[in-house]
Enzyme design. Sequence first.
Site, short mmCIF file in Angstrom:
data_model
loop_
_atom_site.label_atom_id
_atom_site.label_comp_id
_atom_site.label_asym_id
_atom_site.label_seq_id
_atom_site.Cartn_x
_atom_site.Cartn_y
_atom_site.Cartn_z
N HIS A 65 0.84 -1.20 0.00
CA HIS A 65 0.00 0.00 0.00
C HIS A 65 0.88 1.25 0.00
CE1 HIS A 65 -2.96 3.00 1.18
NE2 HIS A 65 -3.89 2.14 0.80
N GLU B 287 -4.06 1.74 -7.20
CA GLU B 287 -4.48 2.92 -6.45
C GLU B 287 -3.56 4.09 -6.81
OE1 GLU B 287 -6.44 2.10 -2.32
OE2 GLU B 287 -4.38 1.40 -2.25
#
Length: 234
Positions: A90, A159
């Site tokens: 992430h 993302e």
Amino acid sequence: MTKIAMANFKSAMPIFKSHAYLKELEKTLKPQHFDRVFVFPDFLGLLPNAFLHFTLGAQNAYPRDCGAFTGEITSKHLEELKIHTLLIGHSERRTLLKESPSFLKEKFDFFKDKNFKIVYCIGEELITREKGFKAVKEFLSEQLENIDLNYSNLIVAYEPIWAIGTKKSASLEDIYLTHGFLKQILNQKTPLLYGGSVNIQNAKEILGIDSVDGLLIGSASWELENFKTIISFL
């Protein structure tokens, strides 16, 4: 491919609210959405995984069985809780916690050997996006080059960093083009999710893109009713 929804609580959810959320989701999730929903609380928000209708995952773990790793959780902690799903890569861990590509590869390889389901996150910064789509493709390709793209328990989440937490999602055209490119790289059986300021207003449209196999959702998932609304779009 069946579409899925993932909730990332980050470090925003109070502990007991997280516990209550998980229990309520288990009770109220509709049968057509069983096995299509994932939730990633922080470590204190986790519970022993007795949930039958959704997948409980961890936001992070250190790539060792156990040992002298102050402040970390390891594979044995997760296995004791019967959790076998993990986020890796992430952007907040890459940028805020300085996790390097070599360390992410170490994590990936370790938990691949444990047969964990791995949700591997990739995404470019605004400066890369502004250089044009060729630069974006090169950047994302580099983020994927150190992992086994044929691993059967892999899910990839795209993302764009410039869209995370900004309330500015990528445009539908940007998502369409980027996911189309990534689908050419990935194994055809690997789900490809979109994340980055997903909310109730844009989730249905994003899910309407054929190359989007699901959503990784941040703040819009922190209230259960909001998350259930997004789940209803699957």
